[in-house]
Design a protein around this motif. Sequence first.
Motif: not given
Length: 309
Positions: A155-156, A159-160, A162-163, A171
């Motif tokens: 996620g961070v 960036g693939w 949504p966190p 999601n």
Amino acid sequence: MGYFLLRRLWQSLITLFGVMTLIFFIQRLTGDPTYLLVPETATQQDIEALRHALGLDRPLVVQYLDFLWQMARFDLGTSYVQNVPVSTIILSRLPYTLELAGGALLVALAIGLPLGLILAIGSKSRLTSPLMGMVLAAQSLPTFWSGILMIMFFGVFLGWLPPSGTGSWLNLIMPSIALGLLSMATFARIMRSSVIDEMSKDYIRSARARGVGTRRLVIRHLLRNSAIPVISITAIEISQLLAGAVIVETVFAWPGLGLLTVQSVVARDFVIVQGVVMLGAVVTIAMNFFADLLYSLVDPRIRLDGATR
């Protein structure tokens, strides 16, 4: 068959009654919630008025009988904080938890069962040890830690995905994997043990001696006869997924029943917590009942054994 189902249904109802009784008395043992709901400036008169409004000034036996009558009418009460029926609040959050649990169960079954079959049939392969190590790692890693690692990496850092939160099927990917890892490892180990046990039986040796191929042997014999332990663990794992959703939904800010439970505990809205626990108990009992029903369909000897007791 009828006697078997009636017997299991009666046992489920007795269990449900016991769970309701435990929930009622455990909630009362936590103390008087009125002191937690009033502001610090409230007078004793204000506290007594609120206690009367909530019905907590009545005798305990009367409260218990009223609680049982409410449960029989599927009335979960009204939220202390939001002043909204608990059933309405739960129904608004339930689809999110079902979506998450369904995704996690899909991950667990789609990976765990084939993996267990591969570990059993290819027990002498070089891949067995690494795969078994992965299964043990998945079973040992805490759910919240695996969720945090996926958020940080996918996620961070990359960036693939949504966190946190909801919005699209993307999601759902990380929460489903985080919640389903432990169940996946459980399915793999149960499937492996069940298949290895079946492969040691005489009918498998006879089939191999007649020249039956591995694919036909697996499809026609091993899968069906190895199904009972898997059915048993599936019923338990569904309940575990609902329980584990509390942690995963909190980590990923997923607006389901798990996050609702945490928010209700913080807000001291114990009626909602009671409703969620009741729902979880009903789901657990129902899953075990349907597991017993599937047992009897897969192996009629279980049904006959239950009828003779």
